[in-house]
Write a protein that holds these residues in place. Structure first.
Motif, short mmCIF file in Angstrom:
data_model
loop_
_atom_site.label_atom_id
_atom_site.label_comp_id
_atom_site.label_asym_id
_atom_site.label_seq_id
_atom_site.Cartn_x
_atom_site.Cartn_y
_atom_site.Cartn_z
N PHE A 81 0.82 -1.21 0.00
CA PHE A 81 0.00 0.00 0.00
C PHE A 81 0.86 1.27 0.00
O PHE A 81 0.33 2.37 0.11
CB PHE A 81 -0.91 0.03 1.23
CG PHE A 81 -1.75 -1.21 1.38
CD1 PHE A 81 -2.72 -1.54 0.44
CD2 PHE A 81 -1.57 -2.07 2.46
CE1 PHE A 81 -3.50 -2.68 0.57
CE2 PHE A 81 -2.34 -3.22 2.60
CZ PHE A 81 -3.31 -3.53 1.65
N SER A 82 2.17 1.13 -0.08
CA SER A 82 3.05 2.27 0.18
C SER A 82 3.04 3.37 -0.89
O SER A 82 3.64 4.42 -0.69
CB SER A 82 4.49 1.80 0.41
OG SER A 82 4.52 0.94 1.53
N ASP A 83 2.36 3.16 -2.01
CA ASP A 83 2.23 4.27 -2.98
C ASP A 83 0.85 4.91 -2.90
O ASP A 83 0.44 5.65 -3.78
CB ASP A 83 2.52 3.80 -4.41
CG ASP A 83 1.48 2.81 -4.93
OD1 ASP A 83 0.70 2.26 -4.11
OD2 ASP A 83 1.44 2.59 -6.16
N MET A 84 0.12 4.58 -1.81
CA MET A 84 -1.22 5.14 -1.65
C MET A 84 -1.28 6.05 -0.43
O MET A 84 -0.66 5.78 0.59
CB MET A 84 -2.24 4.00 -1.45
CG MET A 84 -2.45 3.13 -2.67
SD MET A 84 -3.37 1.63 -2.24
CE MET A 84 -5.04 2.28 -2.22
N SER A 85 -2.07 7.11 -0.54
CA SER A 85 -2.29 7.96 0.63
C SER A 85 -3.35 7.29 1.51
O SER A 85 -4.09 6.42 1.03
CB SER A 85 -2.80 9.34 0.19
OG SER A 85 -4.10 9.20 -0.37
N PHE A 86 -3.43 7.70 2.77
CA PHE A 86 -4.41 7.07 3.66
C PHE A 86 -5.85 7.38 3.19
O PHE A 86 -6.73 6.53 3.30
CB PHE A 86 -4.21 7.50 5.11
CG PHE A 86 -5.16 6.81 6.05
CD1 PHE A 86 -5.18 5.42 6.15
CD2 PHE A 86 -6.08 7.53 6.81
CE1 PHE A 86 -6.07 4.76 6.99
CE2 PHE A 86 -6.98 6.88 7.66
CZ PHE A 86 -6.97 5.50 7.75
N ASP A 87 -6.06 8.58 2.65
CA ASP A 87 -7.40 8.93 2.12
C ASP A 87 -7.82 7.94 1.04
O ASP A 87 -8.97 7.51 0.98
CB ASP A 87 -7.40 10.34 1.53
CG ASP A 87 -7.66 11.38 2.61
OD1 ASP A 87 -8.06 10.98 3.73
OD2 ASP A 87 -7.43 12.57 2.34
#
Ligand SMILES: *[C@@H]1O[C@H](CO)[C@@H](O)[C@H](O)[C@H]1NC(C)=O
Ligand SMILES: *[C@@H]1O[C@H](CO)[C@@H](O)[C@H](O)[C@H]1NC(C)=O
Ligand SMILES: *[C@@H]1O[C@H](CO)[C@@H](O)[C@H](O)[C@H]1NC(C)=O
Length: 284
Positions: A81-87
Motif C-alpha cells: 500500500f506504500s504508494d497510496m495515501s491514507f485517504d
C-alpha cells in the motif's frame, strides 16, 4: 468461541488522490527505494502518475522511518500500500457506511485478575492460521470469524483447518451481515451455529465478491458450540479470554498509522478516540 467486534472495511471508489501539500525533494536513497519497491510489487505507471506515486511513497517512507525511530510497541514497514495515501486507502478498503460497532449484547463475566502481561498463542503450537488477503471486498468480518474459529478448532482438536470466508460472504445475510458491504463476527458466529457448520477453503474457495450461497451440509468441517460476546471496550476481559481460552475476534478503527503496520503490538491513541466517538454516535 469468544467474540466482540465490528470493523474496518470496504466500498471502493476510484478517485485520483490529492498530492501531498508541498512538493517533496527526494534523496538519492529515497529514489532508489521507490524503484526497488516498484520492482518488488511489479508496479508500472504512466509518466504523470510516476511522479505522483513517487511523492506519496516518499511521504509514507518518511513517516515509517520517523515512527521506527520512536519508542513504540509496534514497527512499521513498506508494504503493497506504500504508494497510496491514507485517504485513498480509506476510500478503497474501509467501510463508508455506518456499521454496528460491536455485539449488541454481552455475556462474558470476567474475574478480577491478575491478568498475564502477555500471551502469544503462536508460541504455544500450531494454533494461529496464516494471514489471508481479503482483496477489494468489505469482508474483514469473515476473516476475523474464520481466524478465531480456526484457532478454537486447532486448540480443541490439534487440527489446523482453513475455513471458508466466501460462505459467510454469500450465506450469512439473515444474521444482519452484508457480504462485501460489511458484517459482524458475532453475527457470523451466530450464523455458523444456526447453520450447523462451515465448509473449508478447499471446497468453498474465496472469491472476494458477493455471490449466491453454495453451502453443502455434508461438506461442513467446523462447527460452533458456544458464542461469548465480550463487552465493548472491556480490554481486561479480552486479555482474560485470550489467556484462558483462545484468540478472540475483535475490531478497532483503522487510522493512518495502521497502513504501514509490520509487527509488534499495535496501539493507536487516535484509533481509540475515534472508536469511542463512532460508538457514541451509534448509541445516541
Ligand atoms: C520506551 O517505552 C517503554 C515502555 O513504555 C519504557 O519502559 C521505556 O523507558 C521507554 N524508553 C525510552 C528510551 O523512552
Ligand atoms: C445494527 O443492529 C440492529 C439491531 O440488531 C439492526 O437492526 C441493524 O440493521 C444493524 N445495522 C447494520 C448496518 O447491520
Ligand atoms: C452476541 O451478539 C450477537 C450479535 O451481535 C447476538 O445475536 C447474540 O444474541 C449475542 N449473544 C449473547 C449471548 O448475548
Amino acid at each position: 468461541m469468544r467474540a466482540t467486534l465490528s470493523l474496518l472495511c470496504a466500498t471502493w471508489l476510484l478517485v485520483f488522490p490529492g498530492l501531498p501539500a508541498a512538493e517533496l525533494q527526494l534523496s538519492t536513497l529515497e529514489n532508489f527505494h521507490f524503484k526497488s519497491w516498484m520492482m518488488q510489487h511489479q508496479k508500472e505507471y504512466s509518466t504523470k502518475e510516476y511522479h505522483h506515486r513517487q511523492q506519496i511513497f516518499a511521504s509514507n517512507w518518511r513517516k515509517i522511518n520517523a515512527h521506527n525511530k520512536g519508542n513504540h510497541t509496534f514497527k512499521m514497514a513498506l508494504n503493497q500500500f506504500s504508494d497510496m495515501s491514507f485517504d485513498e486507502i480509506k476510500r478503497k478498503y474501509l467501510w463508508s457506511e455506518p456499521q454496528n460497532c460491536s455485539a449488541t449484547k454481552s455475556n462474558y463475566f470476567r474475574g478480577t485478575g491478575p491478568y498475564p502481561t502477555s500471551v502469544d498463542w503462536r508460541k504455544k503450537g500450531n494454533f494461529v492460521s496464516a494471514v489471508k488477503n481479503q482483496g477489494a471486498c468489505g469482508s474483514c468480518w469473515t476473516f476475523s470469524t474464520t481466524g478465531a474459529l480456526e484457532s478454537a478448532v486447532a486448540i480443541a482438536s490439534g487440527k489446523m483447518l482453513s475455513l471458508a470466508e466466501q460462505q459467510l460472504v454469500d450465506c450469512a445475510q439473515d444474521f444482519n451481515n452484508h457480504g462485501c458491504q460489511g458484517g459482524l463476527p458475532s453475527q457470523a458466529f451466530e450464523y455458523i451455529l444456526y447453520n450447523k457448520g462451515i465448509m473449508g477453503e478447499d471446497t468453498y474457495p474465496y472469491e472476494g465478491k458477493d455471490g449466491h450461497c453454495r453451502f453443502q451440509p455434508q461438506k461442513a468441517i467446523a462447527f460452533v458450540k458456544d458464542i461469548v460476546n465480550i463487552t465493548l471496550n472491556d480490554e481486561e476481559a479480552m486479555v482474560e479470554a485470550v489467556a484462558l481460552y483462545n484468540p478472540v475476534s475483535f475490531a478497532y478503527e483503522v487510522t493512518e498509522d495502521f497502513m504501514s503496520y509490520k509487527r509488534g503490538i499495535y496501539s493507536s491513541i487516535p484509533a481509540m478516540a475515534a472508536l469511542s466517538r463512532a460508538c457514541a454516535q451509534l448509541s445516541s
